[in-house]
Motif scaffolding. Structure first.
Motif, PDB file in Angstrom:
ATOM      1  N   MET A  25     -13.884  38.250 -34.066  1.00  0.00           N
ATOM      2  CA  MET A  25     -15.286  38.636 -33.865  1.00  0.00           C
ATOM      3  C   MET A  25     -16.158  38.369 -35.081  1.00  0.00           C
ATOM      4  SD  MET A  25     -14.618  42.262 -31.889  1.00  0.00           S
ATOM      5  CE  MET A  25     -16.341  42.630 -31.553  1.00  0.00           C
ATOM      6  N   VAL A  26     -15.552  38.258 -36.259  1.00  0.00           N
ATOM      7  CA  VAL A  26     -16.321  38.133 -37.495  1.00  0.00           C
ATOM      8  C   VAL A  26     -16.435  36.669 -37.904  1.00  0.00           C
ATOM      9  CG1 VAL A  26     -16.382  38.719 -39.957  1.00  0.00           C
ATOM     10  CG2 VAL A  26     -15.655  40.421 -38.268  1.00  0.00           C
ATOM     11  N   ASN A  27     -17.642  36.258 -38.256  1.00  0.00           N
ATOM     12  CA  ASN A  27     -17.896  34.900 -38.728  1.00  0.00           C
ATOM     13  C   ASN A  27     -17.678  34.865 -40.232  1.00  0.00           C
ATOM     14  OD1 ASN A  27     -18.794  32.353 -39.367  1.00  0.00           O
ATOM     15  ND2 ASN A  27     -20.722  32.503 -38.232  1.00  0.00           N
ATOM     16  N   ASN A  28     -16.520  34.396 -40.657  1.00  0.00           N
ATOM     17  CA  ASN A  28     -16.193  34.386 -42.080  1.00  0.00           C
ATOM     18  C   ASN A  28     -16.783  33.191 -42.824  1.00  0.00           C
ATOM     19  OD1 ASN A  28     -14.541  36.762 -42.269  1.00  0.00           O
ATOM     20  ND2 ASN A  28     -12.964  35.652 -41.132  1.00  0.00           N
ATOM     21  N   THR A  29     -17.455  32.276 -42.094  1.00  0.00           N
ATOM     22  CA  THR A  29     -18.040  31.116 -42.772  1.00  0.00           C
ATOM     23  C   THR A  29     -19.413  31.427 -43.334  1.00  0.00           C
ATOM     24  OG1 THR A  29     -19.074  30.296 -40.735  1.00  0.00           O
ATOM     25  CG2 THR A  29     -16.816  29.593 -41.192  1.00  0.00           C
ATOM     26  N   LYS A  30     -20.013  32.535 -42.895  1.00  0.00           N
ATOM     27  CA  LYS A  30     -21.316  32.932 -43.415  1.00  0.00           C
ATOM     28  C   LYS A  30     -21.157  33.558 -44.787  1.00  0.00           C
ATOM     29  CE  LYS A  30     -23.807  31.790 -39.797  1.00  0.00           C
ATOM     30  NZ  LYS A  30     -24.856  30.762 -39.877  1.00  0.00           N
ATOM     31  N   ASN A  31     -22.196  33.481 -45.566  1.00  0.00           N
ATOM     32  CA  ASN A  31     -22.159  34.106 -46.885  1.00  0.00           C
ATOM     33  C   ASN A  31     -22.090  35.601 -46.745  1.00  0.00           C
ATOM     34  OD1 ASN A  31     -22.328  31.685 -48.293  1.00  0.00           O
ATOM     35  ND2 ASN A  31     -24.569  31.655 -48.216  1.00  0.00           N
ATOM     36  N   SER A  32     -21.225  36.229 -47.519  1.00  0.00           N
ATOM     37  CA  SER A  32     -21.092  37.672 -47.503  1.00  0.00           C
ATOM     38  C   SER A  32     -22.121  38.281 -48.437  1.00  0.00           C
ATOM     39  CB  SER A  32     -19.680  38.071 -47.937  1.00  0.00           C
ATOM     40  OG  SER A  32     -18.722  37.479 -47.097  1.00  0.00           O
ATOM     41  N   ASP A  51      -9.455  24.960 -38.123  1.00  0.00           N
ATOM     42  CA  ASP A  51     -10.194  25.794 -37.184  1.00  0.00           C
ATOM     43  C   ASP A  51      -9.216  26.757 -36.520  1.00  0.00           C
ATOM     44  OD1 ASP A  51     -11.833  26.918 -35.310  1.00  0.00           O
ATOM     45  OD2 ASP A  51     -11.954  25.126 -34.034  1.00  0.00           O
ATOM     46  N   GLU A  52      -9.463  28.043 -36.652  1.00  0.00           N
ATOM     47  CA  GLU A  52      -8.521  29.033 -36.138  1.00  0.00           C
ATOM     48  C   GLU A  52      -8.667  29.251 -34.632  1.00  0.00           C
ATOM     49  OE1 GLU A  52      -7.409  32.246 -39.135  1.00  0.00           O
ATOM     50  OE2 GLU A  52      -9.501  31.841 -39.630  1.00  0.00           O
ATOM     51  N   GLY A  53      -9.606  28.553 -34.002  1.00  0.00           N
ATOM     52  CA  GLY A  53      -9.683  28.587 -32.550  1.00  0.00           C
ATOM     53  C   GLY A  53     -10.240  29.861 -31.969  1.00  0.00           C
ATOM     54  N   PHE A  54     -11.115  30.568 -32.700  1.00  0.00           N
ATOM     55  CA  PHE A  54     -11.679  31.798 -32.164  1.00  0.00           C
ATOM     56  C   PHE A  54     -12.654  31.474 -31.046  1.00  0.00           C
ATOM     57  CE2 PHE A  54     -11.268  33.494 -36.743  1.00  0.00           C
ATOM     58  CZ  PHE A  54      -9.926  33.711 -36.553  1.00  0.00           C
ATOM     59  N   LYS A  55     -12.626  32.266 -29.997  1.00  0.00           N
ATOM     60  CA  LYS A  55     -13.532  32.089 -28.869  1.00  0.00           C
ATOM     61  C   LYS A  55     -14.414  33.324 -28.734  1.00  0.00           C
ATOM     62  CE  LYS A  55     -11.262  28.301 -27.818  1.00  0.00           C
ATOM     63  NZ  LYS A  55     -11.841  26.963 -27.968  1.00  0.00           N
ATOM     64  N   GLY A  56     -15.648  33.110 -28.295  1.00  0.00           N
ATOM     65  CA  GLY A  56     -16.568  34.228 -28.110  1.00  0.00           C
ATOM     66  C   GLY A  56     -17.575  34.312 -29.250  1.00  0.00           C
ATOM     67  N   GLU A  57     -18.631  35.077 -29.038  1.00  0.00           N
ATOM     68  CA  GLU A  57     -19.671  35.239 -30.044  1.00  0.00           C
ATOM     69  C   GLU A  57     -19.101  35.877 -31.306  1.00  0.00           C
ATOM     70  OE1 GLU A  57     -24.080  37.381 -30.502  1.00  0.00           O
ATOM     71  OE2 GLU A  57     -22.948  37.501 -28.609  1.00  0.00           O
ATOM     72  N   GLN A  58     -19.622  35.414 -32.450  1.00  0.00           N
ATOM     73  CA  GLN A  58     -19.170  35.964 -33.725  1.00  0.00           C
ATOM     74  C   GLN A  58     -20.325  36.655 -34.436  1.00  0.00           C
ATOM     75  OE1 GLN A  58     -17.253  32.501 -35.610  1.00  0.00           O
ATOM     76  NE2 GLN A  58     -15.292  33.433 -35.102  1.00  0.00           N
ATOM     77  N   TYR A  59     -19.973  37.643 -35.252  1.00  0.00           N
ATOM     78  CA  TYR A  59     -20.974  38.486 -35.901  1.00  0.00           C
ATOM     79  C   TYR A  59     -20.812  38.427 -37.411  1.00  0.00           C
ATOM     80  CZ  TYR A  59     -21.100  40.225 -31.132  1.00  0.00           C
ATOM     81  OH  TYR A  59     -21.179  40.313 -29.756  1.00  0.00           O
ATOM     82  N   ASN A  60     -21.934  38.602 -38.111  1.00  0.00           N
ATOM     83  CA  ASN A  60     -21.948  38.505 -39.568  1.00  0.00           C
ATOM     84  C   ASN A  60     -21.757  39.884 -40.201  1.00  0.00           C
ATOM     85  OD1 ASN A  60     -22.481  35.733 -39.330  1.00  0.00           O
ATOM     86  ND2 ASN A  60     -24.684  36.128 -39.180  1.00  0.00           N
ATOM     87  N   TRP A  61     -20.601  40.492 -39.945  1.00  0.00           N
ATOM     88  CA  TRP A  61     -20.296  41.800 -40.519  1.00  0.00           C
ATOM     89  C   TRP A  61     -19.538  41.602 -41.830  1.00  0.00           C
ATOM     90  CZ3 TRP A  61     -17.856  43.074 -35.186  1.00  0.00           C
ATOM     91  CH2 TRP A  61     -18.867  43.428 -34.283  1.00  0.00           C
ATOM     92  N   ASP A  62     -20.014  42.249 -42.897  1.00  0.00           N
ATOM     93  CA  ASP A  62     -19.245  42.203 -44.138  1.00  0.00           C
ATOM     94  C   ASP A  62     -18.082  43.190 -44.050  1.00  0.00           C
ATOM     95  OD1 ASP A  62     -20.312  44.730 -44.564  1.00  0.00           O
ATOM     96  OD2 ASP A  62     -21.826  44.041 -45.993  1.00  0.00           O
ATOM     97  N   SER A  63     -17.267  43.257 -45.100  1.00  0.00           N
ATOM     98  CA  SER A  63     -16.061  44.089 -45.035  1.00  0.00           C
ATOM     99  C   SER A  63     -16.405  45.572 -44.899  1.00  0.00           C
ATOM    100  CB  SER A  63     -15.196  43.863 -46.279  1.00  0.00           C
ATOM    101  OG  SER A  63     -15.919  44.160 -47.458  1.00  0.00           O
ATOM    102  N   LYS A  64     -17.545  45.992 -45.485  1.00  0.00           N
ATOM    103  CA  LYS A  64     -17.945  47.397 -45.364  1.00  0.00           C
ATOM    104  C   LYS A  64     -18.268  47.732 -43.916  1.00  0.00           C
ATOM    105  CE  LYS A  64     -21.225  50.818 -47.124  1.00  0.00           C
ATOM    106  NZ  LYS A  64     -22.381  51.053 -48.037  1.00  0.00           N
ATOM    107  N   ALA A  65     -19.030  46.868 -43.249  1.00  0.00           N
ATOM    108  CA  ALA A  65     -19.376  47.101 -41.843  1.00  0.00           C
ATOM    109  C   ALA A  65     -18.124  47.081 -40.971  1.00  0.00           C
ATOM    110  CB  ALA A  65     -20.374  46.042 -41.370  1.00  0.00           C
ATOM    111  N   GLN A  66     -17.187  46.171 -41.264  1.00  0.00           N
ATOM    112  CA  GLN A  66     -15.944  46.110 -40.498  1.00  0.00           C
ATOM    113  C   GLN A  66     -15.157  47.413 -40.641  1.00  0.00           C
ATOM    114  OE1 GLN A  66     -13.621  42.379 -41.021  1.00  0.00           O
ATOM    115  NE2 GLN A  66     -15.458  41.582 -42.019  1.00  0.00           N
ATOM    116  N   GLY A  67     -15.119  47.938 -41.872  1.00  0.00           N
ATOM    117  CA  GLY A  67     -14.396  49.190 -42.101  1.00  0.00           C
ATOM    118  C   GLY A  67     -15.003  50.347 -41.328  1.00  0.00           C
ATOM    119  N   ILE A  68     -16.338  50.408 -41.290  1.00  0.00           N
ATOM    120  CA  ILE A  68     -17.015  51.477 -40.549  1.00  0.00           C
ATOM    121  C   ILE A  68     -16.727  51.357 -39.056  1.00  0.00           C
ATOM    122  CG2 ILE A  68     -19.268  52.399 -39.882  1.00  0.00           C
ATOM    123  CD1 ILE A  68     -20.264  51.605 -42.684  1.00  0.00           C
ATOM    124  N   ILE A  69     -16.787  50.132 -38.541  1.00  0.00           N
ATOM    125  CA  ILE A  69     -16.534  49.919 -37.105  1.00  0.00           C
ATOM    126  C   ILE A  69     -15.090  50.284 -36.758  1.00  0.00           C
ATOM    127  CG2 ILE A  69     -16.344  48.149 -35.311  1.00  0.00           C
ATOM    128  CD1 ILE A  69     -18.705  46.711 -36.738  1.00  0.00           C
TER     129      ILE A  69
END
Length: 385
Positions: free
Chosen positions: A12-19, A45-63
């Motif tokens: 779900m997370v877009n890791n190519t975007k700047n953090s 390419d890790e083959g992820f499918k579906g919309e990706q979100y620009n969540w940093d590690s802090k946001a991921q931890g909260i979610i």
């Protein structure tokens, strides 16, 4: 449904975007483990499918942690409700609530972080009543000399669920089925709803209510249970919260849950962001420790019941030995992980060994509150730690 987000989050997370500047994943750990395409030198390419979100590690931890905000709230009410309405309907209803909100998870994620967190909290509210309800049913169905085995078999069901959910979540997240990672929540949510129908049909509150139980089995269960009070007792809250053994049980549970739930929710992110496993391997490796945990837990429970039946050790001594192995063993293994550097094979082995040793807790504190007070097992459930 409690853990599949941990694997889906990787997709779900877009890791190519700047953090963000404060994002701890900005520094690439173990760069030598990153897999590159041999033709162009680019990261595979890790083959992820579906919309990706620009969540940093802090946001991921909260979610990832938001589920447990709701989970803690309904633990104690769950014990009271299980006394009043019975464990069958409370457990089944809690799982149904979690399944329904699992189906709504992709929609919530598309609406924004706030909606996503809200849905995860609501899932936790539903799931929070399940452990108290199960403890109530264990106290009604289990002969005391078989309690370690019965309790372990039931509670390691959640670990078997991890073993199933994590690899499947990894595969679903990399396919086009139902849009990629959203299929993780659709598939498990749908299965949860179907499961609820079977639960309603086949599960009974008490042995005496079961239509096909034999007279011999019913007599055996009734003869090997603690004497129940002849009159209904009120819940002795003061005695519960001023009991040193009860506080010892709660503190042990806090210590276990602190480490276990961090591993449960963060291990897939660690395997992906630090050790750079692809999502399919990530799901399999995330599940591996729970396989060995379940096996070790079953063996430990069999041994604990044999020791109890033989009378060689008191039940208190048995619980303390199992608990010490189940908590101190994983702590030593995790210290080893911190000193392992970028050696993925050794790290995965240590994580697996830590959870294997952790399997002893199912014959330790996890069943102690049922030992101490079988008639109030729901209220005395300390999983709210």
């Amino acid at each position: 449904m409690r853990v599949n987000l941990s694997v889906a989050m990787v997709a779900m997370v877009n890791n190519t975007k700047n953090s963000s500047p404060n994002d701890s994943f900005q520094v690439v750990e173990c760069p030598n483990l990153i897999q590159y395409d041999p033709e162009d030198g680019q990261k595979k390419d890790e083959g992820f499918k579906g919309e990706q979100y620009n969540w940093d590690s802090k946001a991921q931890g909260i979610i990832l942690g938001s589920f447990f905000y709701g989970y803690i709230i309904t633990q104690l009410p769950g014990g009271i409700l299980s006394e009043r309405f019975g464990g069958k309907w409370l457990y089944g209803g809690g799982c149904l609530v979690t399944a329904v909100f699992s189906l709504l998870t992709p929609l919530a994620a598309s609406l924004g972080t706030g909606a996503f967190i809200t849905v995860r909290i609501l899932e936790g509210l539903g799931e929070g009543v399940t452990f108290p309800a199960v403890n109530m049913m264990i106290s009604r169905w289990s002969p005391r000399v078989e309690r370690s085995r019965i309790s372990t078999i039931i509670f390691t069901g959640s670990q078997i669920g991890n073993v199933i959910a994590m690899p499947i979540s990894g595969v679903l997240s990399s396919t086009d089925l139902l849009g990629g990672w959203p299929s993780v929540f659709y598939v498990f949510g749908a299965f949860g709803c179907v499961w609820f129908l079977f639960w309603c049909i086949f599960v009974y509150e008490n042995p005496s209510q079961h239509p096909s139980i034999s007279k011999e089995e019913l007599l055996y269960i009734e003869q090997n249970k603690e004497e129940k009070p002849k009159t209904k007792v009120s819940i002795p809250w003061k005695d519960i919260f001023t009991s040193l053994p009860m506080w010892a049980c709660i503190i042990a549970h806090i210590g276990h849950n602190f480490g276990f739930l961090i591993l449960l929710t963060e291990m897939p992110t660690y395997l992906s962001g630090i050790l750079h496993f692809d999502i399919k391997a990530n799901g399999l490796l995330s599940a591996l420790p729970y396989i060995v945990q379940a096996i070790c837990a079953w063996l430990a429970s069999f041994l604990a019941d044999r020791l109890r039946k033989s009378g060689r050790m008191s039940i208190t001594t048995i619980r303390k030995i199992c608990n010490s192995i189940g908590l101190f063993g994983p702590a030593i293994c995790l210290l080893g992980v911190t000193m392992s550097g970028c050696r993925p094979d050794l790290i995965v082995a240590l994580l697996s060994l830590s959870l294997a040793l952790n399997g002893f807790i199912y014959s330790g504190f996890n069943v102690t509150h049922v030992d101490m007070s079988p008639d109030l097992a729901g209220e005395c459930n300390p999983d709210s730690s």
